[in-house]
Write a protein that holds these residues in place. Sequence first.
Motif, short mmCIF file in Angstrom:
data_model
loop_
_atom_site.label_atom_id
_atom_site.label_comp_id
_atom_site.label_asym_id
_atom_site.label_seq_id
_atom_site.Cartn_x
_atom_site.Cartn_y
_atom_site.Cartn_z
N MET A 71 10.31 -7.83 -13.86
CA MET A 71 9.22 -6.16 -12.94
C MET A 71 8.20 -6.31 -13.01
SD MET A 71 11.56 -3.04 -14.23
CE MET A 71 11.16 -2.19 -13.07
N ILE A 72 7.10 -5.66 -11.94
CA ILE A 72 6.45 -6.01 -12.06
C ILE A 72 5.74 -4.56 -11.92
CG2 ILE A 72 4.06 -6.42 -10.72
CD1 ILE A 72 6.05 -9.35 -10.17
N TRP A 73 5.59 -3.83 -12.60
CA TRP A 73 5.20 -1.94 -12.90
C TRP A 73 3.42 -1.83 -11.85
CZ3 TRP A 73 7.05 2.25 -16.30
CH2 TRP A 73 8.69 1.35 -16.41
N LEU A 74 3.28 -1.07 -10.14
CA LEU A 74 1.76 -1.02 -9.75
C LEU A 74 1.55 0.76 -10.78
CD1 LEU A 74 2.28 -2.12 -6.46
CD2 LEU A 74 1.75 -3.91 -8.80
N ALA A 75 2.40 1.34 -10.70
CA ALA A 75 2.31 2.79 -11.99
C ALA A 75 3.29 3.07 -12.99
CB ALA A 75 2.32 3.85 -10.64
N ASN A 76 3.26 3.71 -13.66
CA ASN A 76 4.09 4.14 -14.86
C ASN A 76 4.05 5.76 -14.74
OD1 ASN A 76 5.71 5.12 -16.99
ND2 ASN A 76 4.15 4.39 -18.60
N PHE A 77 5.00 6.52 -14.79
CA PHE A 77 4.96 8.36 -14.46
C PHE A 77 4.99 8.59 -15.49
CE2 PHE A 77 3.54 6.77 -10.50
CZ PHE A 77 2.71 7.51 -9.75
N ASN A 78 5.02 8.72 -17.02
CA ASN A 78 5.92 9.18 -17.90
C ASN A 78 6.60 8.56 -18.45
OD1 ASN A 78 3.67 11.11 -18.27
ND2 ASN A 78 4.68 12.11 -15.99
N ALA A 79 7.47 7.25 -17.91
CA ALA A 79 8.58 6.43 -18.59
C ALA A 79 7.92 5.60 -19.28
CB ALA A 79 8.75 5.89 -17.10
N ALA A 130 -2.55 3.55 -11.76
CA ALA A 130 -1.41 3.23 -10.26
C ALA A 130 -2.58 2.44 -10.04
CB ALA A 130 -1.28 4.50 -10.44
N ILE A 131 -1.98 1.04 -9.62
CA ILE A 131 -2.48 0.31 -8.42
C ILE A 131 -1.91 0.60 -6.94
CG2 ILE A 131 -2.48 -2.22 -7.68
CD1 ILE A 131 -2.68 -2.89 -10.88
N THR A 132 -2.13 1.71 -6.33
CA THR A 132 -1.79 1.86 -4.48
C THR A 132 -2.07 1.10 -3.99
OG1 THR A 132 -4.33 2.83 -4.87
CG2 THR A 132 -1.69 4.39 -5.86
N SER A 133 -2.54 -0.18 -3.72
CA SER A 133 -3.08 -0.74 -2.53
C SER A 133 -3.46 -2.31 -3.60
CB SER A 133 -4.56 -1.04 -2.15
OG SER A 133 -4.70 -1.48 -1.19
N PHE A 134 -1.80 -3.03 -3.67
CA PHE A 134 -1.49 -4.42 -4.13
C PHE A 134 -1.89 -5.50 -3.38
CE2 PHE A 134 1.07 -7.21 -6.16
CZ PHE A 134 0.16 -7.88 -7.00
N ASP A 191 1.33 -1.51 -0.13
CA ASP A 191 0.11 -0.04 -0.03
C ASP A 191 0.85 1.24 0.47
OD1 ASP A 191 -2.17 -1.43 -0.16
OD2 ASP A 191 -2.75 -0.98 1.83
N TRP A 192 0.83 2.35 -1.04
CA TRP A 192 1.60 3.26 -0.78
C TRP A 192 0.83 4.10 -1.89
CZ3 TRP A 192 2.38 4.90 -6.25
CH2 TRP A 192 1.60 4.33 -7.53
N SER A 193 0.90 5.71 -1.59
CA SER A 193 0.84 6.74 -2.07
C SER A 193 2.02 7.15 -2.22
CB SER A 193 0.02 7.31 -0.95
OG SER A 193 1.00 7.92 0.35
N GLN A 194 1.45 8.78 -3.90
CA GLN A 194 2.77 9.49 -4.09
C GLN A 194 2.60 11.11 -4.37
OE1 GLN A 194 6.61 8.41 -6.80
NE2 GLN A 194 4.81 9.07 -7.66
N ALA A 195 3.08 11.80 -3.67
CA ALA A 195 2.85 13.39 -3.10
C ALA A 195 3.93 13.87 -4.27
CB ALA A 195 2.88 13.92 -2.84
N THR A 196 4.16 14.27 -5.79
CA THR A 196 4.31 15.72 -6.96
C THR A 196 4.78 16.72 -7.11
OG1 THR A 196 3.17 14.96 -8.67
CG2 THR A 196 4.26 12.95 -7.70
N SER A 197 5.76 16.87 -7.34
CA SER A 197 5.78 18.41 -7.76
C SER A 197 5.78 19.11 -9.18
CB SER A 197 6.63 19.00 -6.97
OG SER A 197 7.02 21.11 -7.21
N GLY A 198 5.03 19.27 -9.86
CA GLY A 198 5.22 19.12 -11.68
C GLY A 198 5.04 17.76 -11.86
#
Length: 255
Positions: A145-153, A202-206, A113-120
Amino acid sequence: MLTQLTALTLLPAFCLSSLLRPRQIDTSAHCGQWDTVPAGSQYTVLLDQWGASGASSGSDCARLTSVNGNMVAWETNWTWTGGSGVKSFTNIQLDDGLNKQLSNIKSMPTTWDWSQATSGKIVADVAYDLFTASTPGGANANEIMIWLANFNAGPISSAYGADGQPVPVASNVQLAGQTWNLYSGSNGANNVFSFLPASGNAITSFSGDVNGFLKYLTTNEGLSTSQYLVTAQAGTEATSGTATLTTSKYSLSIN
């Protein structure tokens, strides 16, 4: 015969207090390129800033916030500017149960379980990262690799479409209660298999069995069951931008 309680009462006071006092963990921030922080008996936090030299500026810090049995929590703060490649992979590494042949792994239950705060805008992923080798503790042969989130990658891929986007080798794969697209390619050193959420969200609770992904690859993509699982990590690959990844609950074990 002494009961356990009687035996405890006969211990010197300083010994008794040591037994009853919660095990202390290092919750201070660590920012060194290769810093390691023990997280109980099962895990280690790794500040793996292997691509930091490709940045014009930046930093990456992490700290443990709690360890409770096989459940661990941590926080990663990073900011990177310049360059196009990954700068860091701050992660929690499993230290228990590794170097097991894939054919002998029964299950790998996990919760994250995770969360993310970003700036820009950021370029990063949040992912499990596993490596297999031909011998216990041997050189990496395959990366899973098992990606739970992809941020412009984007994942490593052997094929790209006319739009420049990677082309999956399998689509809409059902595993661990989620739907994934699978990509395959080489990083120049070993084969790389990457499962990404088919929805793009994004899968924030896996929660699920990581071994299901390994079994899919051995059944459908030619990964040999004679390979040994030598590394099991989970964290964020950071390329550029500024973000704080907070893991409130994480566990992984190999059975």
